[in-house]
Design a protein around this motif. Structure first.
Motif, PDB file in Angstrom:
ATOM      1  N   VAL A 105       0.847  -1.076   0.228  1.00 38.48           N
ATOM      2  CA  VAL A 105       0.051  -0.002   0.065  1.00 38.48           C
ATOM      3  C   VAL A 105       0.947   1.245   0.198  1.00 38.48           C
ATOM      4  CG1 VAL A 105      -2.051  -1.111   0.951  1.00 38.48           C
ATOM      5  CG2 VAL A 105      -0.073  -0.108   2.554  1.00 38.48           C
ATOM      6  N   ILE A 106       0.426   2.265  -0.639  1.00 39.03           N
ATOM      7  CA  ILE A 106       1.480   3.447  -1.001  1.00 39.03           C
ATOM      8  C   ILE A 106       0.616   4.726  -0.645  1.00 39.03           C
ATOM      9  CG2 ILE A 106       2.679   4.856  -2.898  1.00 39.03           C
ATOM     10  CD1 ILE A 106       3.402   1.993  -3.791  1.00 39.03           C
ATOM     11  N   ASP A 107       1.228   5.608  -0.242  1.00 40.74           N
ATOM     12  CA  ASP A 107       0.337   6.942   0.079  1.00 40.74           C
ATOM     13  C   ASP A 107       1.290   8.179  -0.517  1.00 40.74           C
ATOM     14  OD1 ASP A 107      -1.414   8.971   0.485  1.00 40.74           O
ATOM     15  OD2 ASP A 107      -1.705   8.085   2.485  1.00 40.74           O
ATOM     16  N   ARG A 108       0.890   9.230  -0.873  1.00 42.99           N
ATOM     17  CA  ARG A 108       1.746  10.471  -1.301  1.00 42.99           C
ATOM     18  C   ARG A 108       1.979  11.271  -0.273  1.00 42.99           C
ATOM     19  NH1 ARG A 108      -2.148   9.604  -5.520  1.00 42.99           N
ATOM     20  NH2 ARG A 108      -0.931   8.743  -7.509  1.00 42.99           N
ATOM     21  N   VAL A 109       1.445  10.960   1.133  1.00 44.39           N
ATOM     22  CA  VAL A 109       1.881  11.571   2.066  1.00 44.39           C
ATOM     23  C   VAL A 109       2.627  10.739   3.397  1.00 44.39           C
ATOM     24  CG1 VAL A 109      -0.025  13.567   1.753  1.00 44.39           C
ATOM     25  CG2 VAL A 109      -0.264  11.608   3.267  1.00 44.39           C
ATOM     26  N   PRO A 110       3.588  11.331   4.099  1.00 41.92           N
ATOM     27  CA  PRO A 110       4.154  10.627   5.148  1.00 41.92           C
ATOM     28  C   PRO A 110       3.018   9.917   5.883  1.00 41.92           C
ATOM     29  CG  PRO A 110       5.495  12.594   4.857  1.00 41.92           C
ATOM     30  CD  PRO A 110       4.272  12.557   4.180  1.00 41.92           C
ATOM     31  N   ARG A 111       3.115   8.591   6.523  1.00 41.20           N
ATOM     32  CA  ARG A 111       2.288   8.034   7.516  1.00 41.20           C
ATOM     33  C   ARG A 111       3.134   7.031   8.536  1.00 41.20           C
ATOM     34  NH1 ARG A 111      -3.240   6.075   4.538  1.00 41.20           N
ATOM     35  NH2 ARG A 111      -3.286   4.791   6.279  1.00 41.20           N
TER      36      ARG A 111
END
Length: 239
Positions: A105-111
């Protein structure tokens, strides 16, 4: 692409509330996406892939902020599209333990990934792994390790369609082991099985890695060759 894998990436996308979820398969040079949500590309080079790192271990690889991670901050997938910041990938293993790819799973903001999130990712990854193993068993001859009839028909249809589009020649060879029954009758089925395994190994050694080799059942085998001129087939068969 197969719907049964798309179900898992859609579920992962929804559970983690991320724009991108993938099932990747990693080879020596590239990563291929068996299923993808939120990403247009069907493959990327392995040397820039996050999944290429994830398959080096047994536990999930979690990158909370790729732009601050020395392994990835200069990666073109971070500095350019799709602007990866957060990545979490679970390595998928074959039944023999070898690594195949990931559910990620990938996001464009840090998590951050909580312990509960990690467990969900591992659970989903285990389901994808089971699905890959089931697909392998359904299309593989367990005795010889070659494709079985079902697996051969699936691959042959796709290969033939590509060859039709590219005007590439295709040849189909059938092998029937004459008097094979005599081995079973005289020496027993164990020796008959050994003969089938030996012949399957001989086919693998004699043909190219790009040729599709299968045991159709019993003592019948076949090989699908691409890009071979008919006048050269006699030499191929003789070898």
């Amino acid at each position: 692409a197969e719907e049964r894998f798309d179900r898992f990436t859609r579920l992962a996308q929804r559970l983690f509330q991320v724009p991108i979820a993938l099932v990747s398969l990693v080879d020596s040079d590239r990563q291929w996406f068996k299923s993808r949500q939120g990403l247009a590309a069907s493959q990327t080079p392995r040397d820039v892939s996050f999944c290429g790192h994830a398959i080096l271990g047994n536990d999930p690889l979690v990158v909370t902020d790729a732009s601050a991670d020395p392994r990835f901050r200069d990666n073109p997938l971070v500095t350019g599209d799709p602007s990866i910041r957060f990545y979490a990938g679970y390595p998928l293993s074959a039944p023999d333990g070898s690594k195949l790819g990931t559910l990620c799973v990938i996001d464009r903001v840090p998590r951050q990934l909580t312990d509960a999130d990690r467990q969900v990712l591992m659970d989903l990854g285990g389901m994808v792994q089971d699905e890959l193993a089931a697909a392998h068993l359904a299309t593989t001859d367990l005795l010889t390790g070659l494709s079985n009839r079902r697996g051969f028909e699936m691959i042959a249809q796709k290969v033939s369609a590509v060859c039709n589009r590219t005007d590439t020649s295709v040849a189909l060879l059938f092998f029937d082991l004459d008097d094979f029954k005599q081995i079973n009758d005289r020496f027993g089925h164990k020796e008959g099985d050994a003969a089938l395994v030996a012949f399957g190994r001989l086919l693998l050694e004699s043909f190219r890695t790009s040729d599709v080799i299968a045991r159709l059942g019993g003592d019948e085998f076949c090989v699908l060759l691409t890009g071979v001129q008919c006048e050269k087939l006699d030499g191929v068969v003789e070898r």
